[in-house]
Design a protein around this motif. Structure first.
Motif, PDB file in Angstrom:
ATOM      1  N   LEU A 108       0.937  -1.081   0.190  1.00  0.00           N
ATOM      2  CA  LEU A 108      -0.015  -0.017  -0.002  1.00  0.00           C
ATOM      3  C   LEU A 108       0.641   1.103  -0.033  1.00  0.00           C
ATOM      4  O   LEU A 108       0.368   2.416  -0.064  1.00  0.00           O
ATOM      5  N   HIS A 109       1.983   1.112   0.045  1.00  0.00           N
ATOM      6  CA  HIS A 109       2.966   2.265  -0.264  1.00  0.00           C
ATOM      7  C   HIS A 109       2.482   3.617  -0.781  1.00  0.00           C
ATOM      8  O   HIS A 109       3.093   4.750  -0.257  1.00  0.00           O
ATOM      9  N   ASP A 110       2.334   3.298  -1.722  1.00  0.00           N
ATOM     10  CA  ASP A 110       2.343   4.882  -2.921  1.00  0.00           C
ATOM     11  C   ASP A 110       0.557   4.615  -2.986  1.00  0.00           C
ATOM     12  O   ASP A 110       0.090   5.775  -3.818  1.00  0.00           O
ATOM     13  N   ILE A 111      -0.152   4.513  -2.471  1.00  0.00           N
ATOM     14  CA  ILE A 111      -1.639   4.495  -2.701  1.00  0.00           C
ATOM     15  C   ILE A 111      -2.346   6.339  -2.771  1.00  0.00           C
ATOM     16  O   ILE A 111      -3.596   6.189  -2.899  1.00  0.00           O
ATOM     17  N   GLU A 128       2.818  14.859  -2.108  1.00  0.00           N
ATOM     18  CA  GLU A 128       2.123  15.137  -1.103  1.00  0.00           C
ATOM     19  C   GLU A 128       1.483  12.668  -0.650  1.00  0.00           C
ATOM     20  O   GLU A 128       1.179  13.042   0.074  1.00  0.00           O
ATOM     21  N   HIS A 129       1.895  12.601  -1.720  1.00  0.00           N
ATOM     22  CA  HIS A 129       1.370  11.485  -1.500  1.00  0.00           C
ATOM     23  C   HIS A 129       2.102  10.140  -0.646  1.00  0.00           C
ATOM     24  O   HIS A 129       0.844   9.166  -0.320  1.00  0.00           O
ATOM     25  N   PRO A 130       2.388  10.689   0.356  1.00  0.00           N
ATOM     26  CA  PRO A 130       2.823   9.411   1.792  1.00  0.00           C
ATOM     27  C   PRO A 130       1.640   9.725   2.360  1.00  0.00           C
ATOM     28  O   PRO A 130       1.820   9.402   3.126  1.00  0.00           O
ATOM     29  N   HIS A 169       5.960   7.110   6.083  1.00  0.00           N
ATOM     30  CA  HIS A 169       7.672   7.721   6.598  1.00  0.00           C
ATOM     31  C   HIS A 169       8.240   6.564   5.282  1.00  0.00           C
ATOM     32  O   HIS A 169       9.592   7.062   4.802  1.00  0.00           O
ATOM     33  N   HIS A 170       8.013   6.649   3.638  1.00  0.00           N
ATOM     34  CA  HIS A 170       8.908   6.126   2.827  1.00  0.00           C
ATOM     35  C   HIS A 170       9.616   6.733   1.639  1.00  0.00           C
ATOM     36  O   HIS A 170      10.547   6.387   1.196  1.00  0.00           O
ATOM     37  N   HIS A 171       9.524   7.776   2.162  1.00  0.00           N
ATOM     38  CA  HIS A 171      10.269   8.695   0.891  1.00  0.00           C
ATOM     39  C   HIS A 171      11.158   9.497   2.502  1.00  0.00           C
ATOM     40  O   HIS A 171      11.718  10.614   2.076  1.00  0.00           O
ATOM     41  N   GLU A 172      11.347   9.359   3.131  1.00  0.00           N
ATOM     42  CA  GLU A 172      11.802  10.428   4.308  1.00  0.00           C
ATOM     43  C   GLU A 172      13.947   9.283   3.560  1.00  0.00           C
ATOM     44  O   GLU A 172      14.260   8.239   3.109  1.00  0.00           O
ATOM     45  N   VAL A 214      13.749  -0.882  -1.690  1.00  0.00           N
ATOM     46  CA  VAL A 214      13.463  -1.849  -2.182  1.00  0.00           C
ATOM     47  C   VAL A 214      12.494  -1.295  -3.134  1.00  0.00           C
ATOM     48  O   VAL A 214      11.864  -1.929  -4.655  1.00  0.00           O
ATOM     49  N   ASP A 215      11.812  -0.578  -2.707  1.00  0.00           N
ATOM     50  CA  ASP A 215      11.090   1.149  -3.785  1.00  0.00           C
ATOM     51  C   ASP A 215      11.523   0.799  -5.156  1.00  0.00           C
ATOM     52  O   ASP A 215      11.561   1.404  -6.477  1.00  0.00           O
ATOM     53  N   ALA A 216      12.937   2.086  -4.695  1.00  0.00           N
ATOM     54  CA  ALA A 216      14.086   2.416  -5.291  1.00  0.00           C
ATOM     55  C   ALA A 216      14.528   1.283  -6.237  1.00  0.00           C
ATOM     56  O   ALA A 216      14.636   1.806  -7.365  1.00  0.00           O
TER      57      ALA A 216
HETATM   58 FE   LIG Z   1       6.588   6.335  -3.134  1.00  0.00          FE
END
Ligand SMILES: [Fe+2]
Length: 340
Positions: A192-195, A221-223, A245-248, A274-276
């Motif tokens: 769900l990280h990019d929901i 703003e998506h996070p 916090h997944h883009h910190e 893992v997202d990158a």
């Molecule tokens: Fe993201």
């Protein structure tokens, strides 16, 4: 409690005499004490340290303890927050408790009581963490499937992205020997990280050229949007903090809150890596995919600045030896099989 030396307490108090007395008492108990005399100092520490408890005076030179409480809860940190107040005013204490403070101490207080107050809040937190509300797995799975389908219908390039991110996250989770419940939280966060991108205009999501300043601001703003969507579901409170916090970045230059190092939740640090990786090896609207080797050297180059260096090294090792590791199965897949 065992391992007191690892328990980190933030003490926010501008009165030097009280500060020193409390600090001495906490250190005598074996707690690691971080001190702040102002709201601004407290926020800086909050962004850089993974704290276990906050002890905060209500009256500060540049604000008040309630503002700090609001910031702590905004970062979705559910750490115990104990208010120190010179006032016996019941309404003040009631307001603090309504806002999510866990306990209070009224000044002048007996220092002998301090260890008990600290211990009971740490223990309560531990119990809550260990016996969190049981999740109704089948309902959750259906909700998550629906949310992912909604996002993928909007952005064709992300099709399958969240499942692949989840699989790689689980690979790290296995290596870290996380419990099955922790693994499930990590998996749900990855899925769900990019929901929050559901709330982004298509023109930004599918743009083939680089984004203008305003568009970039919206994309960032998506996070927060995602975290707010997921936060509405009680069973996903833990997941909500990780999504926020997944883009910190490990060096504190990320968004939305500029947390750094260990202050970023562990699962959010895993997700960032893992997202990158997944993004680099996938085709996007604005570029072609790169090879796994190229992606791993890009991660290595940014370890310590963008990414947690230890987790990055672990992920590189895991993917380099991938041949010997069976592909991890996701809980969501086994649940889907069960229900089909
Ligand atoms: Fe993201």
């Amino acid at each position: 409690m065992n391992q007191k030396s690892t328990v980190k307490i933030l003490l926010v108090e501008d009165d030097k005499v009280t500060f020193r007395a409390v600090q001495r008492s906490l250190e005598k108990q074996g707690f690691l004490c971080y001190g702040a005399g102002t709201l601004a100092e407290a926020v800086t520490i909050l962004k850089h340290e993974a704290l276990d408890l906050v002890l905060c005076d209500l009256m500060l030179p540049d604000g008040n303890g309630m503002e700090l409480l609001e910031i702590v809860r905004m970062f979705l940190m559910d750490i115990p927050f104990v208010v120190i107040t010179a006032s016996e005013k019941k309404s003040l204490i009631r307001d603090a408790m309504n806002m999510g403070a866990n306990d209070f101490l009224t000044k002048p207080f007996n220092l002998d009581n301090l260890p008990t107050v600290v211990e009971r809040n740490l223990i309560r937190e531990k119990i809550n963490g260990a016996h969190g509300r049981p999740r109704k797995v089948s309902v959750l799975i259906k909700t998550i499937q629906a949310l992912i389908a909604a996002l993928e219908a909007k952005d064709s390039y992300t099709s399958g992205h969240s499942m692949r991110v989840a699989r790689h996250a689980r690979l790290i989770g296995n290596a870290l020997k996380l419990s099955e419940d922790e693994q499930f939280t990590l998996e749900l966060s990855a899925l769900l990280h990019d929901i929050g991108k559901i709330g982004m205009p298509d023109s930004i999501l599918n743009k083939t050229s680089s984004l203008e300043d305003m568009e970039y601001k919206t994309a960032k703003e998506h996070p927060v949007i995602g975290s707010n969507i997921v936060g509405k579901i009680d069973e996903l409170q833990g997941v909500s903090a990780i999504i926020r916090h997944h883009h910190e970045r490990f060096d504190g230059k990320g968004y939305p809150d500029g947390l750094s190092g260990q202050a970023i939740p562990l699962f959010a640090r895993i997700l960032a890596i893992v997202d990158a990786y997944e993004s680099i090896v996938s085709k996007r609207s604005y570029r072609n995919p790169k090879t796994s080797g190229e992606a791993l050297s890009e991660l290595e180059k940014n370890a310590g600045t963008q990414f947690d260096p230890e987790l990055t090294a672990l992920f590189i090792k895991l993917l380099t030896n991938k041949g010997t590791n069976p592909e991890p199965q996701l809980k969501i897949e086994s649940e889907m099989e069960k229900s089909s």
